[in-house]
Scaffold this motif. Sequence first.
Motif, PDB file in Angstrom:
ATOM      1  N   GLU A   4       0.833  -1.206   0.000  1.00 31.94           N
ATOM      2  CA  GLU A   4       0.000   0.000   0.000  1.00 31.94           C
ATOM      3  C   GLU A   4       0.867   1.255   0.000  1.00 31.94           C
ATOM      4  N   ARG A   5       1.922   1.249   0.820  1.00 30.21           N
ATOM      5  CA  ARG A   5       2.816   2.406   0.869  1.00 30.21           C
ATOM      6  C   ARG A   5       3.509   2.611  -0.471  1.00 30.21           C
ATOM      7  N   ALA A   6       3.952   1.510  -1.083  1.00 26.26           N
ATOM      8  CA  ALA A   6       4.590   1.601  -2.397  1.00 26.26           C
ATOM      9  C   ALA A   6       3.608   2.148  -3.434  1.00 26.26           C
ATOM     10  N   GLY A   7       2.386   1.658  -3.410  1.00 26.31           N
ATOM     11  CA  GLY A   7       1.368   2.139  -4.335  1.00 26.31           C
ATOM     12  C   GLY A   7       1.126   3.629  -4.179  1.00 26.31           C
ATOM     13  N   ILE A  39       4.652   3.344  -7.050  1.00 22.16           N
ATOM     14  CA  ILE A  39       5.491   2.196  -7.396  1.00 22.16           C
ATOM     15  C   ILE A  39       4.597   1.009  -7.705  1.00 22.16           C
ATOM     16  N   GLU A  40       4.820   0.391  -8.851  1.00 25.26           N
ATOM     17  CA  GLU A  40       4.064  -0.805  -9.212  1.00 25.26           C
ATOM     18  C   GLU A  40       4.747  -2.017  -8.578  1.00 25.26           C
ATOM     19  N   VAL A  41       4.007  -2.747  -7.750  1.00 23.74           N
ATOM     20  CA  VAL A  41       4.563  -3.884  -7.017  1.00 23.74           C
ATOM     21  C   VAL A  41       4.097  -5.181  -7.666  1.00 23.74           C
ATOM     22  N   PRO A  42       5.044  -6.045  -8.099  1.00 25.62           N
ATOM     23  CA  PRO A  42       4.650  -7.345  -8.656  1.00 25.62           C
ATOM     24  C   PRO A  42       3.873  -8.149  -7.617  1.00 25.62           C
ATOM     25  N   LYS A  95       3.814 -11.235  -6.727  1.00 26.47           N
ATOM     26  CA  LYS A  95       4.549 -12.219  -5.925  1.00 26.47           C
ATOM     27  C   LYS A  95       5.805 -11.645  -5.282  1.00 26.47           C
ATOM     28  N   ALA A  96       5.903 -10.318  -5.211  1.00 31.50           N
ATOM     29  CA  ALA A  96       7.072  -9.687  -4.594  1.00 31.50           C
ATOM     30  C   ALA A  96       7.118 -10.023  -3.105  1.00 31.50           C
ATOM     31  N   THR A  97       8.314 -10.208  -2.598  1.00 34.69           N
ATOM     32  CA  THR A  97       8.501 -10.476  -1.171  1.00 34.69           C
ATOM     33  C   THR A  97       8.585  -9.151  -0.416  1.00 34.69           C
ATOM     34  N   VAL A  98       8.531  -9.231   0.902  1.00 33.31           N
ATOM     35  CA  VAL A  98       8.663  -8.034   1.732  1.00 33.31           C
ATOM     36  C   VAL A  98       9.986  -7.339   1.415  1.00 33.31           C
ATOM     37  N   ALA A  99      11.068  -8.097   1.335  1.00 31.77           N
ATOM     38  CA  ALA A  99      12.386  -7.521   1.055  1.00 31.77           C
ATOM     39  C   ALA A  99      12.408  -6.830  -0.305  1.00 31.77           C
ATOM     40  N   GLU A 100      11.773  -7.413  -1.300  1.00 32.12           N
ATOM     41  CA  GLU A 100      11.735  -6.809  -2.639  1.00 32.12           C
ATOM     42  C   GLU A 100      10.943  -5.505  -2.628  1.00 32.12           C
ATOM     43  N   ILE A 101       9.833  -5.485  -1.896  1.00 29.28           N
ATOM     44  CA  ILE A 101       9.027  -4.259  -1.810  1.00 29.28           C
ATOM     45  C   ILE A 101       9.807  -3.176  -1.067  1.00 29.28           C
ATOM     46  N   GLU A 102      10.473  -3.573   0.020  1.00 23.98           N
ATOM     47  CA  GLU A 102      11.295  -2.613   0.761  1.00 23.98           C
ATOM     48  C   GLU A 102      12.384  -2.031  -0.138  1.00 23.98           C
ATOM     49  N   ALA A 118      12.968   1.835  -1.079  1.00 25.65           N
ATOM     50  CA  ALA A 118      14.271   2.456  -0.807  1.00 25.65           C
ATOM     51  C   ALA A 118      14.876   3.043  -2.077  1.00 25.65           C
ATOM     52  N   GLU A 119      14.708   2.340  -3.180  1.00 25.85           N
ATOM     53  CA  GLU A 119      15.228   2.823  -4.456  1.00 25.85           C
ATOM     54  C   GLU A 119      14.543   4.139  -4.834  1.00 25.85           C
ATOM     55  N   ARG A 120      13.239   4.188  -4.640  1.00 27.91           N
ATOM     56  CA  ARG A 120      12.486   5.414  -4.955  1.00 27.91           C
ATOM     57  C   ARG A 120      12.916   6.540  -4.028  1.00 27.91           C
ATOM     58  N   ALA A 121      13.088   6.228  -2.741  1.00 32.20           N
ATOM     59  CA  ALA A 121      13.478   7.246  -1.764  1.00 32.20           C
ATOM     60  C   ALA A 121      14.884   7.770  -2.058  1.00 32.20           C
ATOM     61  N   GLY A 122      15.712   6.898  -2.618  1.00 31.36           N
ATOM     62  CA  GLY A 122      17.078   7.285  -2.940  1.00 31.36           C
ATOM     63  C   GLY A 122      17.197   8.034  -4.253  1.00 31.36           C
ATOM     64  N   GLY A 123      16.065   8.242  -4.921  1.00 24.53           N
ATOM     65  CA  GLY A 123      16.090   8.994  -6.172  1.00 24.53           C
ATOM     66  C   GLY A 123      16.226   8.137  -7.408  1.00 24.53           C
ATOM     67  N   GLY A 124      16.232   6.807  -7.223  1.00 23.25           N
ATOM     68  CA  GLY A 124      16.329   5.921  -8.380  1.00 23.25           C
ATOM     69  C   GLY A 124      15.028   5.877  -9.133  1.00 23.25           C
ATOM     70  N   ASP A 125      15.084   5.329 -10.328  1.00 25.27           N
ATOM     71  CA  ASP A 125      13.875   5.192 -11.143  1.00 25.27           C
ATOM     72  C   ASP A 125      13.301   3.804 -11.004  1.00 25.27           C
ATOM     73  N   ALA A 126      12.379   3.613 -10.065  1.00 24.71           N
ATOM     74  CA  ALA A 126      11.704   2.314  -9.887  1.00 24.71           C
ATOM     75  C   ALA A 126      10.673   2.139 -10.977  1.00 24.71           C
ATOM     76  N   LYS A 127      10.576   0.918 -11.463  1.00 23.73           N
ATOM     77  CA  LYS A 127       9.581   0.649 -12.509  1.00 23.73           C
ATOM     78  C   LYS A 127       8.540  -0.267 -11.995  1.00 23.73           C
TER      79      LYS A 127
END
Length: 88
Positions: free
Chosen positions: A56-59, A63-66, A68-75, A79-88
């Motif tokens: 929900e926070r990613a949404g 951020i589009e969350v697959p 079957k993503a795991t908690v670690a993958e969502i985190e 983090a990538e988005r917060a760091g300024g990266g381009d999350a897809k």
Amino acid sequence: MAGVYTAEERVVRDGVLIAFEGEVMTNEEAEARGLVAAVEEEPGRKAKTPKEELAERAGALGIEVPKKATVAEIEALIAERAGGGDAK
């Protein structure tokens, strides 16, 4: 809070095993371990898992969350988005 909780996946925090995949425990124990958020007792209302809360926070961040993503993958996506990266 009555009922049982089944861990959907293995949860490790700071190198400590919190729950193993498929572990069954009371909702109170799951709450104490930080696996579910506390909810007011309401018939038919299910507590959200950390995975659901993170998704929900990613949404909310766009951020589009697959599915079957795991908690670690969502985190990592958050983090990538917060760091300024381009999350897809």
